[in-house]
Design an enzyme around this catalytic site. Structure first.
Site, PDB file in Angstrom:
ATOM      1  N   GLU A   1      -1.242   5.519   6.988  1.00 26.04           N
ATOM      2  CA  GLU A   1      -2.491   4.766   7.122  1.00 26.04           C
ATOM      3  C   GLU A   1      -2.821   3.998   5.853  1.00 26.04           C
ATOM      4  OE1 GLU A   1      -4.500   6.059   4.679  1.00 26.04           O
ATOM      5  OE2 GLU A   1      -2.994   7.628   4.497  1.00 26.04           O
TER       6      GLU A   1
ATOM      7  N   GLY B   1      -0.845   8.221   0.317  1.00 28.54           N
ATOM      8  CA  GLY B   1      -1.028   7.857   1.717  1.00 28.54           C
ATOM      9  C   GLY B   1       0.032   6.855   2.145  1.00 28.54           C
ATOM     10  N   GLU B   2      -0.315   6.023   3.109  1.00 28.00           N
ATOM     11  CA  GLU B   2       0.557   4.978   3.659  1.00 28.00           C
ATOM     12  C   GLU B   2       1.671   5.543   4.538  1.00 28.00           C
ATOM     13  OE1 GLU B   2       2.162   2.557   0.509  1.00 28.00           O
ATOM     14  OE2 GLU B   2       0.183   2.121  -0.354  1.00 28.00           O
ATOM     15  N   GLY B   3       1.919   6.852   4.483  1.00 29.75           N
ATOM     16  CA  GLY B   3       3.096   7.450   5.108  1.00 29.75           C
ATOM     17  C   GLY B   3       4.198   7.727   4.113  1.00 29.75           C
TER      18      GLY B   3
ATOM     19  N   ILE C   1       5.376   2.207   0.493  1.00 33.92           N
ATOM     20  CA  ILE C   1       5.893   2.616   1.802  1.00 33.92           C
ATOM     21  C   ILE C   1       7.079   1.753   2.217  1.00 33.92           C
ATOM     22  CG2 ILE C   1       4.219   1.192   3.064  1.00 33.92           C
ATOM     23  CD1 ILE C   1       5.755   4.609   4.123  1.00 33.92           C
TER      24      ILE C   1
END
Length: 334
Positions: free
Chosen positions: A162, A302-304, A104
């Site tokens: 997240e 994930g993570e954005g 990210i």
């Protein structure tokens, strides 16, 4: 800054928060239709320009500041063996984010987004939802307010992401509770679960669904969700209050805000979905929500990360919208 006090208050937010500026959208459409290209030939880039115009309330929106928020939390349901990694990994990944070493970080830098990582009580996981509600209403509202309060009201775009060991289990449980179906319809490998691990996820989710069925959106968030899940919802609401368009990430962020969709679908009108996750439940959720993702990159980190990648597409859309000349300016007549 948006401050939330109760689930009852959230149930009426759609009638009180800002709505799209249709005059700005119409002006942006008129501009799009006068640019030196066949009408509609830039496809969804044109749609994105109109979306940003409507929510930023200007014919020619720009992204001067883009914010990325990555919320981290830990989950009591991990006691059911739903993840191959221990919860300490959430702590370690947060440190990695803070040191700039995660995916990210690189994608936010490439896309021109300012990243903030916000941990929510990592040393105090939520309750195991197979035994009772994951959170109380007060705990859920507190996490919602963390998210809402983290929004930079001067931003022109918001990415949400997240980190939380076990939160693909949370996402599958929320999706099944909101949209119907069984755990098998929404469970995927997450961070690499094998067949036995997937079986444990399904068993835990089915138990949680049996225990917490038939609830409203916010009640489902409390019963089956997590602090970082609630914080993402709060950020979406905080952005709405400031007229900031949101780029959702993949399965986990979309499942999280499905609880808002359950409350009132209008609460997500300012959101676009960055990408379709390789997690099998994501497309089911998008279809039910009536949203189309911008990208299909077979990502499931994930993570954005998918949302950060999609920010580049949005920037390109606005560059075309603002930088192209009209037929009249080019001296071209029909």
């Amino acid at each position: 800054m948006l401050q939330l006090n109760s689930f009852a208050e959230i149930s009426t937010l759609a009638d009180r928060l800002p709505v799209a500026d249709e005059a700005a959208r119409a002006a942006a459409l008129a501009r799009q239709n006068s640019l030196t290209k066949p009408v509609g030939s830039l496809g969804r880039l044109e749609e994105l320009a109109l979306h940003w115009a409507a929510w930023r309330a200007t014919e020619r929106p720009t992204i001067t500041k883009a914010q990325a928020l990555c919320f981290a939390g830990n989950h009591g349901v991990c006691a059911q063996g739903v993840n191959v990694f221990p919860q300490e990994v959430t702590h370690l990944m947060v440190k990695n984010f803070e040191m700039g070493g995660a995916a990210i970080n690189q994608l936010c830098r490439a896309a021109g987004a300012d990243l903030q990582v916000i941990s929510l009580d990592l040393d105090r996981p939520t309750q195991d939802f197979t035994q009772g509600p994951a959170m109380t209403e007060a705990e859920t509202v507190a996490a919602l307010n963390v998210g809402a309060g983290a929004v930079d009201v001067t931003a022109d775009a918001l990415i949400i992401g997240e980190m939380g060991i076990g939160n693909s289990t949370i996402a599958a449980a929320l999706a099944a509770a909101i949209y119907g179906g069984t755990a098998k319809d929404f469970v995927g490998p997450g961070t690499g679960s094998d067949a036995a691990g997937i079986a444990r996820k399904i068993a835990a989710i089915d138990k949680g669904l049996a225990l917490h069925g038939g609830l409203g959106g916010m009640e489902t968030l409390a019963a089956l969700g997590g602090r970082e899940i609630a914080a993402m919802c709060g950020a979406v609401l905080g952005a709405r209050a400031a007229r900031i368009p949101v780029i959702l990430d993949g399965f986990i962020s979309t499942a999280a805000v499905s609880t808002l969709f359950k409350v009132d679908p209008r609460l997500l009108d300012h959101c676009v979905v960055g990408h379709t996750s390789a997690e099998p439940g994501h497309q089911k959720v998008l279809t039910t929500m009536g949203k189309r993702a911008l990208l299909q990159m077979e990502m499931r980190l994930g993570e954005g990360t998918g949302a950060a990648l999609a920010l580049g597409v949005v920037r390109a859309a606005l560059e075309c919208h603002n930088g192209m000349v009209t037929y009249a300016e080019a001296g071209i007549t029909a």
